[in-house]
Motif scaffolding. Structure first.
Motif, PDB file in Angstrom:
ATOM      1  N   ALA A 334      39.904-103.118  47.095  1.00 28.66           N
ATOM      2  CA  ALA A 334      40.849-104.074  47.679  1.00 28.66           C
ATOM      3  C   ALA A 334      40.259-104.785  48.887  1.00 28.66           C
ATOM      4  N   GLY A 339      38.866-108.645  45.226  1.00 24.58           N
ATOM      5  CA  GLY A 339      39.643-107.485  44.826  1.00 24.58           C
ATOM      6  C   GLY A 339      39.354-106.994  43.433  1.00 24.58           C
ATOM      7  N   ARG A 349      44.865-105.565  43.572  1.00 26.36           N
ATOM      8  CA  ARG A 349      46.176-105.782  44.187  1.00 26.36           C
ATOM      9  C   ARG A 349      47.266-106.041  43.152  1.00 26.36           C
TER      10      ARG A 349
END
Length: 422
Positions: A334, A339, A349
């Motif tokens: 993250a 990500g 996420r």
């Protein structure tokens, strides 16, 4: 310099031409410096003509020798190309179960190629890809030391004495911290009261072929714990880990269906956890057994994930209702700009929401630092497990139906070779 077919050395190119015409050159030079009488002109001219002819013959001989040598070299290359080579031996793939069988098959294939043996596959025979077991499932070929033999003896005797204990670690909701269910963690207590974790005794039981028996005992104890929770009015469920050896054993998953048939009141209260490797290597028989358990209402969980590559829809079709991912892996990915783990997979996420749409709840495991909790909440992780919330704690033996076995005779003086589990 080359050699003709009679093994006679012969000159080539400029050296051969100079040697062939040397008499003609000498006669032409002599006529300019040595006065000759009229009677010697014709003999000298004739000798010069003969020298030139002799030089042409020598050049032809040199050319013919070179041509024959080149032809012999080409013939040798063609003969080498026509030498029959050992044909490639096609052997049907086999399913092996030990390193010895792998080496035996390789030796047979090599010997068959050396003698030029051919194995013709029938036209209707369909070659299936070779299936090799997971490396961790293969038995070790290294000779055990005396210390390891003693360790194996202690573990085996403790297992035969049924000294398996269960510890429970809660899985809590984020951010409330309310207990949602428990994970049953097995421990093995030796005769000298040494308590071992699964990483210390499971490899020994797996090598001795007792992994499936161990999993059945743990599952039966976990079902007793789940029944105790139901009697107390708790909605918490219990998850049980299944080893890769047990899953690979033919008929093991089918036997679990019969075990749940004897306790229909616990359907939905026991979650079976399988490793990511096991989920990725299911064959047709495994899928059929899992489908039978899923129809009975047994939920599954994906455990010990090594990466973040997965298909939520495919896992939901298999009956997966929970997915455990390491908390440090989720946080580290993250913190990257996109990500993502290593490719076109989902942004970390979006993991929790993508799994939720398929009916799968994400669990962040091994949460061991307080600063991890707010980061997991920002990622939308609904459940978490780790020492930050609670450590695994033992339960009363009477709750799990454990039997307090007596100390086996002859183990009082056995040396303690294993560290105590934390």
């Amino acid at each position: 310099m080359v050699t003709n077919k009679n093994k006679i050395p012969a000159l080539r190119d400029r050296k051969a031409a100079l040697l062939a015409f040397m008499p003609a050159f000498l006669m032409a030079a002599a006529s300019a410096y040595v006065p000759m009488e009229a009677g010697l002109v014709l003999p000298v001219l004739g000798f010069t003509i003969m020298a030139v002819f002799f030089g042409l013959v020598v050049l032809w001989w040199q050319t013919e020798t070179e041509r024959q040598t080149l032809a012999m070299q080409l013939a040798g290359l063609e003969q080498e190309e026509r030498v029959p080579t050992a044909p490639l031996v096609l052997r049907p793939p086999v399913i092996v179960g030990s390193p010895l069988s792998v080496l035996r098959e390789l030796a047979v294939s090599a010997s068959a190629q050396e003698v030029g043996a051919e194995i013709v596959l029938a036209p209707t025979e369909r070659v299936q890809p070779a299936r090799f077991p997971e490396p961790s499932l293969l038995p070790s070929m290294r000779r055990s030391s005396a210390e390891e033999v003693s360790r194996m003896r202690l573990v085996t005797q403790a297992f035969e004495a049924d000294r398996i204990e269960l510890h429970l670690q809660p899985v809590v909701s984020l951010p409330q911290g309310k207990i949602r269910f428990y994970e049953a963690l097995a421990r093995l207590r030796l005769a000298d009261e040494t308590l071992l974790s699964p990483s210390e005794f499971l490899p020994i039981l797996e090598c001795s072929g007792r992994a499936s028996d161990f999993d059945r005992r743990v599952l039966i104890r976990s079902m007793a714990i789940a029944r105790h929770l139901v009697a107390r009015g708790s909605e918490a469920i219990v998850s049980v880990n299944l080893t890769a050896h047990s899953i690979a054993e033919p008929g093991f998953l089918w036997s679990l269906a019969g075990l749940f048939d004897t306790s229909p009141d616990l359907l939905g209260k026991i979650v079976l956890e399988m490793t990511q490797h096991s989920w990725r290597h299911l064959d047709a028989d495994h899928r059929a057994a899992l489908a039978t358990l899923r129809e009975r209402g047994v939920p599954f969980s994906l455990d010990r994930a090594a990466d973040l590559r997965f298909d939520p829809e495919a896992l939901a079709d298999l009956g997966v209702r929970f997915m455990k991912l390491p908390a440090d892996l989720l946080i580290s990915v993250a913190e990257q700009s996109d990500g993502r783990y290593a490719g076109p997979e989902l942004d970390v996420r979006d993991f929790a929401s993508a799994l939720r749409r398929q009916g799968i709840r994400l669990i962040a495991e091994r949460v061991e630092e307080d600063e991890m909790v707010p980061k997991l909440c920002d990622l939308g992780v609904p459940l978490a497990q780790g020492f930050v919330f609670a450590a695994p704690r033992p339960i009363k033996p009477e709750i799990a139906g454990e039997q307090t076995a007596s100390r086996p005779f002859g183990l009082e003086d056995a040396p303690t070779l294993l560290r105590r589990a934390g």
